[in-house]
Design a protein around this motif. Structure first.
Motif, PDB file in Angstrom:
ATOM      1  N   GLU A 275     -17.947 -15.401 -10.355  1.00  0.00           N
ATOM      2  CA  GLU A 275     -18.727 -15.537  -9.125  1.00  0.00           C
ATOM      3  C   GLU A 275     -18.025 -16.469  -8.134  1.00  0.00           C
ATOM      4  O   GLU A 275     -17.978 -16.196  -6.928  1.00  0.00           O
ATOM      5  CB  GLU A 275     -20.129 -16.064  -9.445  1.00  0.00           C
ATOM      6  CG  GLU A 275     -21.014 -16.230  -8.226  1.00  0.00           C
ATOM      7  CD  GLU A 275     -22.366 -16.824  -8.560  1.00  0.00           C
ATOM      8  OE1 GLU A 275     -23.044 -17.305  -7.630  1.00  0.00           O
ATOM      9  OE2 GLU A 275     -22.746 -16.819  -9.755  1.00  0.00           O
TER      10      GLU A 275
ATOM     11  N   GLU B   1     -12.973 -13.113  -1.229  1.00  0.00           N
ATOM     12  CA  GLU B   1     -13.489 -12.756   0.096  1.00  0.00           C
ATOM     13  C   GLU B   1     -12.698 -13.469   1.189  1.00  0.00           C
ATOM     14  O   GLU B   1     -12.425 -12.897   2.254  1.00  0.00           O
ATOM     15  CB  GLU B   1     -14.975 -13.113   0.187  1.00  0.00           C
ATOM     16  CG  GLU B   1     -15.874 -12.215  -0.637  1.00  0.00           C
ATOM     17  CD  GLU B   1     -17.326 -12.663  -0.588  1.00  0.00           C
ATOM     18  OE1 GLU B   1     -17.658 -13.501   0.274  1.00  0.00           O
ATOM     19  OE2 GLU B   1     -18.118 -12.183  -1.407  1.00  0.00           O
TER      20      GLU B   1
ATOM     21  N   GLU C 239     -14.886 -14.766  -6.727  1.00  0.00           N
ATOM     22  CA  GLU C 239     -15.209 -13.743  -5.739  1.00  0.00           C
ATOM     23  C   GLU C 239     -15.256 -14.324  -4.331  1.00  0.00           C
ATOM     24  O   GLU C 239     -14.868 -13.670  -3.358  1.00  0.00           O
ATOM     25  CB  GLU C 239     -16.545 -13.077  -6.085  1.00  0.00           C
ATOM     26  CG  GLU C 239     -16.444 -12.096  -7.250  1.00  0.00           C
ATOM     27  CD  GLU C 239     -17.802 -11.580  -7.683  1.00  0.00           C
ATOM     28  OE1 GLU C 239     -18.828 -12.080  -7.153  1.00  0.00           O
ATOM     29  OE2 GLU C 239     -17.849 -10.683  -8.538  1.00  0.00           O
TER      30      GLU C 239
END
Length: 352
Positions: free
Chosen positions: A326, A333, A329
Motif C-alpha cells: 500500500e 503513483e 503504491e
C-alpha cells in the motif's frame, strides 16, 4: 478555529447565520492571521524544546511536556492551514482536493524552509520518545499522537499552493526551496525509517542491523529487515513504523502532485538526480518488503496446523495485502505522475 473554519463542523449547534458571520469576522478583523501567528509561535517554542531531547531523554518530564505541546500546536496550525477562505457554501459538497490555497499575506509566516527543517528535526525526536526506556510509565498513550500530528501538518504543508508563493520574497526560488526541503525531508524518512531507529535500541548496531539496511541489495535487505522487525518490533512499535512509512510515501506523492516536475527540475540536475535515486531506492525497498511479507503470509497460510508455521488455513489477516505494498503504491503513483509530465514535455518542448 475548528468550528468556524469550514462547513464540516457543527459541534456547537449554532445557526448557519451565526456560523457564516463568525467565519467572516475571523477573516475580516484579523483574528485568523493572529491565530496563525499564535499557533506558529507555540509550535516554534515546542520545536525548539524538542530539539534538546532524543530517545534517551524520554523519561524526562520536560521531554514529555514537549510532546504534549507539539501535539497541541500541530493540531492548531493544521486547523488554521485547512481554513476555507472566503464565503462558506453549506450546500456544496466538501471538496476532496488536496491543494491548500493560502492568502498572499501568510507568505512570511508559512514559506519558511528553516521552519520546515525544524519540523522534521522535531519529528525525528518525537517519533522515538514514546518507545524509549522509561517512557512507558511516564507518558500516556496519547503522547504518540505528537508524531502523528506532525506528519499530518507536513502533509498539509506539502499541499500549499497559490498566491502565497508569488507573494513570498524571491518568488519562484522560494517555491523551489520550499519544495526541496519537504521532498528531501520525506526521502530521508524513507531512507532511515522509524524501524531502523527502534531496531538500534532493540538489537543494537550488530551485523543483523547492517544487513537489514541492505545498501548493496535493497530487496534482500528489505526482506532481512522485515524478518528482524517481525521478531523484535511488535504492538505499538510495529503500528508506528507502518503509519510513518505510509505517511512519508503520501508526502512524496503529494509533493509531486502539488509542485510538479517543473519545480522539481528547477532544483538543478544534480539535486534532481539525487532525489530520484533516493526515491528509486525507497520504492525498491518497500516493494522488496511487500514481497517478503506476502511470502511469509502465504507460508503461514499453507503451513499445517501445529506445524510451527503460524497455524494453517490462514484467516483474513493472513491473506490481507501487506501494508508495504500500500505504501509502495503511493510512490508508484508519484513515479507515474513524473513520467507523464516528462512525456508531455518531450512532446511539447518550450520554445527556445
Amino acid at each position: 478555529v475548528a468550528e468556524f473554519g469550514s462547513t464540516k463542523a457543527n459541534a456547537m449547534g449554532l445557526s448557519l447565520e451565526f456560523h457564516r458571520a463568525a467565519h467572516t469576522k475571523f477573516e475580516s478583523e484579523g483574528a485568523l492571521e493572529k491565530s496563525l501567528q499564535l499557533g506558529l509561535g507555540i509550535l516554534d517554542r515546542a520545536l525548539a524544546k524538542a530539539h534538546h531531547h532524543n530517545g534517551s531523554a524520554a523519561s524526562h518530564p520536560i521531554a514529555l511536556e514537549s510532546l504534549r505541546e507539539l501535539n497541541a500546536a500541530a493540531v492548531l496550525v493544521s486547523e488554521l492551514l485547512g481554513w476555507q477562505h472566503g464565503a462558506l457554501d453549506f450546500l456544496a459538497m466538501p471538496s476532496a482536493a488536496e491543494v491548500v490555497r493560502l492568502p498572499a499575506e501568510w507568505a512570511p509566516l508559512v514559506v519558511r524552509p528553516d521552519f520546515l527543517g525544524s519540523i522534521f528535526r522535531a519529528y525525528r525526536a518525537a517519533r522515538i520518545l514514546p518507545f524509549a526506556p522509561g517512557a512507558a510509565g511516564n507518558a500516556p498513550g496519547s503522547q504518540a499522537q505528537a508524531a502523528h500530528e506532525l506528519r499530518q501538518l507536513l502533509l498539509l504543508l506539502a499541499s500549499v499552493s497559490g498566491r502565497v508563493f508569488s507573494a513570498a520574497a524571491h518568488g519562484d526560488a522560494a517555491r523551489e526551496a520550499y519544495c526541496r526541503f519537504l521532498l528531501e525531508g520525506a526521502l530521508q524518512l524513507l531512507a532511515e525509517p522509524l524501524e531502523y531507529e527502534l531496531l538500534i535500541s532493540v538489537a543494537g548496531r550488530g551485523a543483523a542491523l547492517e544487513q537489514a539496511r541492505g545498501h548493496q541489495d535493497p530487496a534482500h535487505g528489505a526482506a532481512a529487515c522485515l524478518a528482524l522487525c517481525k521478531s523484535s518490533l511488535t504492538g505499538d512499535m510495529a503500528d508506528a513504523c507502518e503509519a510513518e512509512s505510509k505517511d512519508a510515501c503520501a508526502l512524496v506523492r503529494r509533493l509531486v502532485s502539488t509542485f510538479g516536475l517543473k519545480t522539481l527540475a528547477a532544483m538543478g540536475g544534480a539535486a534532481l538526480a539525487a532525489n530520484l535515486q533516493a526515491l528509486a531506492q525507497a520504492t525498491s525497498r518497500l516493494l522488496g518488503s511487500a514481497v517478503a511479507a506476502a511470502e511469509h503470509k502465504a507460508a503461514c497460510a499453507l503451513a499445517p496446523v501445529g506445524g510451527g508455521g503460524g497455524g494453517g488455513g490462514g484467516g483474513g489477516d493472513d491473506l490481507a495485502e501487506p501494508w508495504q505494498l500500500e505504501a509502495a503504491e503511493k510512490l508508484l503513483e508519484a513515479w507515474g505522475s513524473l513520467c507523464h509530465a516528462a512525456a508531455e514535455y518531450d512532446a511539447n518542448p518550450p520554445p527556445p
